[in-house]
Design an enzyme around this catalytic site. Structure first.
Site, PDB file in Angstrom:
ATOM      1  N   ILE A   2     -22.200  51.133  50.772  1.00 12.05           N
ATOM      2  CA  ILE A   2     -21.067  51.246  51.699  1.00 12.05           C
ATOM      3  C   ILE A   2     -20.275  49.941  51.784  1.00 12.05           C
ATOM      4  O   ILE A   2     -19.181  49.906  52.317  1.00 12.05           O
ATOM      5  CB  ILE A   2     -21.531  51.681  53.104  1.00 12.05           C
ATOM      6  N   GLY A   3     -20.839  48.864  51.251  1.00  7.70           N
ATOM      7  CA  GLY A   3     -20.153  47.576  51.262  1.00  7.70           C
ATOM      8  C   GLY A   3     -20.731  46.634  50.231  1.00  7.70           C
ATOM      9  O   GLY A   3     -20.867  45.435  50.474  1.00  7.70           O
ATOM     10  N   GLY A   4     -21.107  47.205  49.068  1.00  8.75           N
ATOM     11  CA  GLY A   4     -21.731  46.414  48.015  1.00  8.75           C
ATOM     12  C   GLY A   4     -23.228  46.590  47.925  1.00  8.75           C
ATOM     13  O   GLY A   4     -23.914  45.841  47.223  1.00  8.75           O
ATOM     14  N   SER A   5     -23.784  47.591  48.602  1.00  5.76           N
ATOM     15  CA  SER A   5     -25.240  47.718  48.735  1.00  5.76           C
ATOM     16  C   SER A   5     -25.979  48.064  47.449  1.00  5.76           C
ATOM     17  O   SER A   5     -27.199  47.932  47.388  1.00  5.76           O
ATOM     18  CB  SER A   5     -25.583  48.760  49.806  1.00  5.76           C
ATOM     19  N   SER A   9     -27.846  46.497  50.809  1.00  3.77           N
ATOM     20  CA  SER A   9     -29.064  46.975  51.441  1.00  3.77           C
ATOM     21  C   SER A   9     -30.066  47.599  50.464  1.00  3.77           C
ATOM     22  O   SER A   9     -31.209  47.865  50.821  1.00  3.77           O
ATOM     23  CB  SER A   9     -28.718  48.005  52.514  1.00  3.77           C
ATOM     24  N   SER A  10     -29.652  47.857  49.209  1.00  2.00           N
ATOM     25  CA  SER A  10     -30.566  48.451  48.226  1.00  2.00           C
ATOM     26  C   SER A  10     -31.382  47.376  47.516  1.00  2.00           C
ATOM     27  O   SER A  10     -31.650  47.464  46.314  1.00  2.00           O
ATOM     28  CB  SER A  10     -29.774  49.275  47.197  1.00  2.00           C
ATOM     29  N   LYS A  49     -34.359  54.672  47.089  1.00  2.29           N
ATOM     30  CA  LYS A  49     -34.134  53.913  48.320  1.00  2.29           C
ATOM     31  C   LYS A  49     -34.651  54.668  49.541  1.00  2.29           C
ATOM     32  O   LYS A  49     -34.520  55.890  49.626  1.00  2.29           O
ATOM     33  CB  LYS A  49     -32.630  53.650  48.460  1.00  2.29           C
TER      34      LYS A  49
END
Length: 529
Positions: A179-182, A158-159, A83
């Site tokens: 950090i929140g499901g990324s 985000s990934s 990433k």
């Protein structure tokens, strides 16, 4: 070249075995993946940087080592992707913002350095959401990454660049952050596997964030791959005991192999609705299907919903917004064109004075938008004392969930990773609560993985009687979801990462060969026109 011999069609585990048997060279494997990147990435835009020459040079060097009998381990010669937010020496980790273009990393992120040491061949770096703050993979610097299953849809974020690259066969294994499901949301959207380890089970050194210094909810580095066995392979090789020498936050406990877990002795809870955003029909069916798969393997599976989910999730947003968005917004100085559409509402909300935010919350409540009202009430700048109270509440929520699981003798939970299947591009705007199912396990700091289970059926691409703006947005997502992959989240108590992986492997094995299970790599459709 057939699927059985094409390196881009094989899992990381299968490639590792072929490399060890010298049936294929590291250079041949790298060339095959680089050729697929060249062929497919113009359609997907998963990569921010392809390290073509560097990858081939590394692969040739590793082949020379193997010929000399110098074997580094199961990752020796295996191609991977990383990433963009993870440091690589001499390169910028921009997070998709122009203000970070001049950043140059002095060295590799901890995980990247250990991967190189283990013999992995880094093919390139992959795309992210701007500032890593929403569930897509798009930013003004590198453009928009598409989902290999449908170019009209996002791979998640985000990934998302990682997930798209792996699902399309451009990489067998990748490293993301969450950090929140990324990690988990892109795995769900793209039909692959992903793991957010227990917080600090893997080192996070060199992992960049837009919320520097924010410690209430911390991001965690973790792997993505086509199968849970591939995740176990890299978790075993990058052992936390080795990482502890690099990072004092990593406890020096060896990783336990998933094969040591007796799945038939597990007691598993499951739920399909977290009380915030009702799950799509296909998502709920996938959870039930995963529960049936574990029952078939001998596990005891019972209904169970963790206590206090809505309050905990609103606490998540309260903590992340405690500076009023100042830290993130400081990176977004410049023209409006430099800010992604999904962040514009965030920037507008961050600039609202407290009295205006309270007034907007009252208006939302009068309009029957109760979830929006609560979100507006909890977000915004806070005093140190207020932040401490929020952080205390988050830790209490974590303890309450752990206590409730232990009271029911539960080893694991099965639940949705996201409220819907993959979003169409830009649909993440004003849809943040759809990620509540994943966010819960960031604030709880539990290990959580996603395993691919099914695909959306024709009759499931609808939502009955949406009540408010949020559910109407979910209905729009569902209406365009037929054929998309659906994953299920597997959650364990802290430091039970190996148990999570054992259950994920059992679900994959039980569902192998089922006609509606997502199978990757998938070739994206041609570009229109």
């Amino acid at each position: 070249m057939s699927a059985s011999t094409d390196p881009t069609c094989l899992t990381a585990t299968a490639l590792s075995l072929l490399l060890a048997a010298r049936e294929v060279s590291a250079e041949e494997v790298a060339r095959a993946h680089l050729a697929r990147i060249e062929a497919l990435d113009p359609r997907l835009r998963a990569f921010t940087q392809v390290l073509h020459d560097e990858a081939l040079a590394a692969a040739r060097g590793l082949d020379d080592e193997r010929r000399r009998g110098e074997i580094r381990g199961p990752l020796h010669g295996l191609p991977i992707t990383v990433k963009e937010s993870l440091d690589m020496a001499g390169m910028a980790s921009t997070l998709g913002v122009a203000s970070r273009r001049g950043h140059r990393a002095a060295g590799d992120a901890g995980v990247t350095a250990l991967l190189r040491r283990a013999g992995a061949v880094i093919l390139g770096r992959t795309n992210v959401s701007q500032l890593l703050l929403y569930n897509e993979a798009r930013n003004p610097l590198f453009g928009q990454t598409a989902n290999p299953w449908s170019l009209d849809h996002s791979p998640g974020g985000s990934s998302g660049g990682e997930a798209a690259a792996i699902a399309a066969g451009m990489s067998p294994l990748g490293i993301g952050t969450d950090i929140g499901g990324s990690i988990r949301v892109p795995a769900h959207c793209c039909g692959i596997a992903g793991l957010k380890p227990t917080l600090d089970r893997w080192t996070n050194l060199g992992s960049n964030t837009a919320l520097l210094g924010q410690e209430a909810i911390r991001s965690q580095v973790g792997p993505l791959a086509r199968s849970a066995r591939d995740l176990a392979l890299v978790m075993s090789e990058l052992d936390p005991a080795t990482m502890a020498a690099l990072d004092v936050r990593v406890p020096p406990f060896p990783f336990t192999e998933p094969a040591s877990v007796e799945v038939a002795r597990l007691r598993v809870g499951f739920y399909c609705d977290d009380g915030l955003v009702p799950s799509s029909t296909a998502v709920a069916r996938a959870v039930e299907k995963a529960a049936s798969a574990l029952r078939a393997r001998g596990a005891t599976v019972v209904p169970f919903t963790p206590p206090g989910i809505p309050d905990a999730v609103y606490g998540y947003f309260a903590a992340l917004s405690a500076d009023g968005g100042a830290t993130a917004m400081s990176l977004l100085q410049g023209d409006a064109a430099d800010v992604d559409v999904s962040l514009r509402s965030l920037r507008a909300m961050a600039s609202l004075p407290s009295f205006a935010r309270r007034a907007a919350a009252r208006v939302a409540g009068i309009a029957g938008e109760r979830r929006l009202q609560r979100l507006l009430e909890v977000t915004g700048p806070k005093s140190v004392a207020e932040l401490w109270r929020v952080t205390h509440a988050l830790r209490e929520a974590r303890a309450a969930i752990a206590s409730a699981m232990r009271a029911e003798s539960l080893d694991l939970l099965l639940c949705p990773p996201y409220a819907t299947p993959a979003l169409r591009h830009t649909a993440s705007r004003d849809f943040v609560l759809a990620g509540s199912a994943a966010m819960l396990w960031n604030l709880a700091q539990f290990p959580a993985g996603v395993v691919p289970v099914t695909r959306v059926r024709a009759g499931e691409a609808r939502r009955e009687r949406p009540r408010d703006r949020l559910e109407k947005r979910a209905a729009e997502v569902d209406a365009k979801s037929e054929g998309l992959p659906v994953g299920v989240q597997v959650v364990g108590l802290p430091f039970s990462d190996h148990v999570v992986l054992a259950a994920m492997i059992a679900i994959e094995d039980e569902l192998a060969g089922e006609p509606d299970r997502p199978v990757t790599p998938v070739s994206p459709p041609p570009l229109a026109g």
